[in-house]
Design an enzyme around this catalytic site. Structure first.
Site, mmCIF file in Angstrom:
data_model
loop_
_atom_site.group_PDB
_atom_site.id
_atom_site.type_symbol
_atom_site.label_atom_id
_atom_site.label_comp_id
_atom_site.label_asym_id
_atom_site.label_seq_id
_atom_site.Cartn_x
_atom_site.Cartn_y
_atom_site.Cartn_z
ATOM 1 N N HIS A 186 -46.719 52.401 84.544
ATOM 2 C CA HIS A 186 -47.815 52.975 85.324
ATOM 3 C C HIS A 186 -49.159 52.636 84.677
ATOM 4 C CE1 HIS A 186 -49.634 56.268 87.857
ATOM 5 N NE2 HIS A 186 -50.545 56.171 86.892
ATOM 6 N N GLU A 187 -49.267 52.903 83.377
ATOM 7 C CA GLU A 187 -50.546 52.670 82.693
ATOM 8 C C GLU A 187 -50.871 51.184 82.603
ATOM 9 O OE1 GLU A 187 -52.513 54.987 82.380
ATOM 10 O OE2 GLU A 187 -51.108 56.645 82.630
#
Ligand code: ZN
Length: 367
Positions: free
Chosen positions: A113-114
Site C-alpha cells: 500500500h505505502e
C-alpha cells in the site's frame, strides 16, 4: 470568527491579519525558537522549514521542544538534524506504537500500500518527492505512511495537473492492494476521503470540469469554523456533479493502476527492502529503482529527484525576526530567606504577605 456586526466600519481602526507563515517566516520562527538551544553542525533549519509547510508558530515551537527532548533522551549535548526530523514526524504522525504485532500478510499488505503511493508519486510529474516510507505503526492510527515533502516553498496555487497528480498519488495505495494482492482494505479510507475532497473542489469550486466549466456549484460557508460546504445549485445539478467527481476519481485510479502494473518489478524490489528495514527513505527507494545499492546512500534525507535541484525562494541568510527584541534571559532571583535561619535549618515557608488591615474590605485574602 467575530460577528459581522462587530466588524462594521468604524469599530476597529486597524486589523492585523496573521496568516500562516511562509518559508521565510518559518525559518525565522525556527531561528527564534532555537536561539537558546545548542544545535549540532548538521542542523539545517531551512530543510526543517521546508518540511513544515502549513505549520504555525506554536507548531514550530512545539517541534523544537520535541527535538530538544529527544536529544536529551538520547544523552546528547547537541540537537541534531535527525532530532528535528523525528520531532516533525512525531508532530504529524504520533510516536511509533511499540508492541503492535502485524501478521506477515498484513505487513506485506501495508508495505505494498505505502510503496504504491510512493511509486505513483515518483513516476509522475507534478508531485512532491518522496522523503520516507514506513510500515511501523504509529499512535495516530496509521499502520504506516509515506511522507512526501516539497523541495521548495509552494504557495497555495495549484494547477489542474498538480491536483490530478495528487489524487492519483492518493489512489496509489488502494491500486497496489488490488494489483498485487488482489484485495481491498479499510486502510485506504483516508486516502479516499482526501482524493474525493480534492476532486469535489475541482468540479464545484475551481471550474476544472468539462461538464460545468466555470460554474460555481458550491461555496465555502465558514472558512474558520468547520469549513463546511454549501451547495449553490439545483439537486439535479448536484447529482450530475457527483458523476463528474466520480469520473475524475476513476481516471486517476486507472492511471495509478497502470503506473503500478508497468513498474511491478521495481515495486517488488522496494517492498522487499522495506519489509526488511521497516523504514526507508526516498533516496533509498530511488537507489533501488535505479539499480544502485540502497545501503550506500550517504545523505538519507537528500531529495529523491536529482534533476530538480533545490531552488531557494528566499534570499540567503535571513535575519531572525525578533533579533532586536530584548529578552530577559537571566533568572530573577527569589527573595532570600531571612538571615537568622541556620544553614542546616530548613527554610520556612515564605512568610504570608503582610496581613491586611482587617478593616479594609477591598481585596480578598491571599490564602
Ligand atoms: Zn494510503
Amino acid at each position: 470568527m467575530l460577528d459581522q456586526a462587530l466588524l462594521r466600519p468604524g469599530r476597529f481602526d486597524r486589523r492585523i491579519v496573521i496568516d500562516r507563515p511562509n518559508l521565510a517566516g518559518r525559518l525565522a520562527t525556527l531561528q527564534v525558537h532555537t536561539r537558546n538551544i545548542k544545535l549540532g553542525e548538521d542542523v539545517n533549519l531551512k530543510k526543517v522549514a521546508l518540511a513544515t509547510a502549513g505549520c504555525v508558530g506554536a507548531d514550530l515551537a512545539n517541534l523544537v521542544n520535541e527535538a530538544a527532548l529527544r536529544a536529551v533522551r538520547k544523552g546528547r549535548k547537541l540537537v541534531s538534524q535527525e532530532d528535528f526530523l523525528a520531532a516533525f514526524e512525531l508532530v504529524i504522525a504520533g510516536t511509533e506504537k511499540k508492541g503492535s504485532v502485524l501478521t506477515e500478510f498484513e505487513k506485506k499488505l501495508v508495505a505494498y500500500h505505502e510503496v504504491g503511493h510512493a511509486m505513483v508519486a515518483y513516476k509522475q510529474k507534478n508531485t512532491e518527492p518522496v522523503q520516507k516510507i514506513t510500515i511501523v505503526p504509529h499512535t495516530q492510527g496509521s499502520l504506516g505512511y509515506t511522507l512526501l515533502m516539497p523541495e521548495e516553498d509552494k504557495t497555495e496555487l495549484r494547477t489542474k495537473d498538480e491536483l490530478m497528480a495528487k489524487i492519483t498519488v492518493s489512489m496509489g495505495g488502494r491500486a497496489a492492494e488490488e494489483v498485487v494482492m488482489n484485495t481491498m482494505t479499510n486502510g485506504a479510507s483516508q486516502d479516499i476521503q482526501d482524493a474525493t475532497s480534492v476532486a469535489r473542489n475541482m468540479v464545484a469550486m475551481f471550474g476544472m470540469s468539462e461538464e460545468f466549466g466555470m460554474m460555481a456549484l458550491a461555496s465555502r460557508r465558514n472558512q474558520y469554523l468547520d469549513g463546511g460546504y454549501g451547495m449553490d445549485c439545483a439537486q439535479d445539478t448536484a447529482a450530475q456533479m457527483d458523476k463528474a467527481v466520480k469520473e475524475i476519481l476513476d481516471k486517476c485510479y486507472q492511471d495509478a493502476v497502470e503506473i503500478l502494473k508497468a513498474n511491478r518489478e521495481d515495486m517488488d524490489k522496494v517492498v522487499a527492502y522495506l519489509l526488511e528495514k521497516e523504514t526507508i527513505t526516498g533516496a533509498e527507494m530511488v537507489a533501488i529503482i535505479e539499480g544502485r545499492d540502497p545501503e550506500l546512500v550517504d545523505d538519507p534525507y537528500a531529495s529523491t529527484t536529482q534533476d530538480r535541484g533545490f531552488r531557494p525562494s528566499v534570499p540567503e541568510g535571513i535575519e531572525p525576526a525578533a533579533k532586536k527584541v530584548h529578552m530577559i534571559s537571566q533568572k530573577i532571583e527569589a527573595p532570600e530567606a531571612p538571615a537568622e535561619n541556620g544553614p542546616d535549618q530548613e527554610a520556612p515557608a515564605p512568610e504570608p504577605p503582610k496581613a491586611q488591615d482587617p478593616s479594609d474590605p477591598g481585596e480578598p485574602s491571599q490564602e
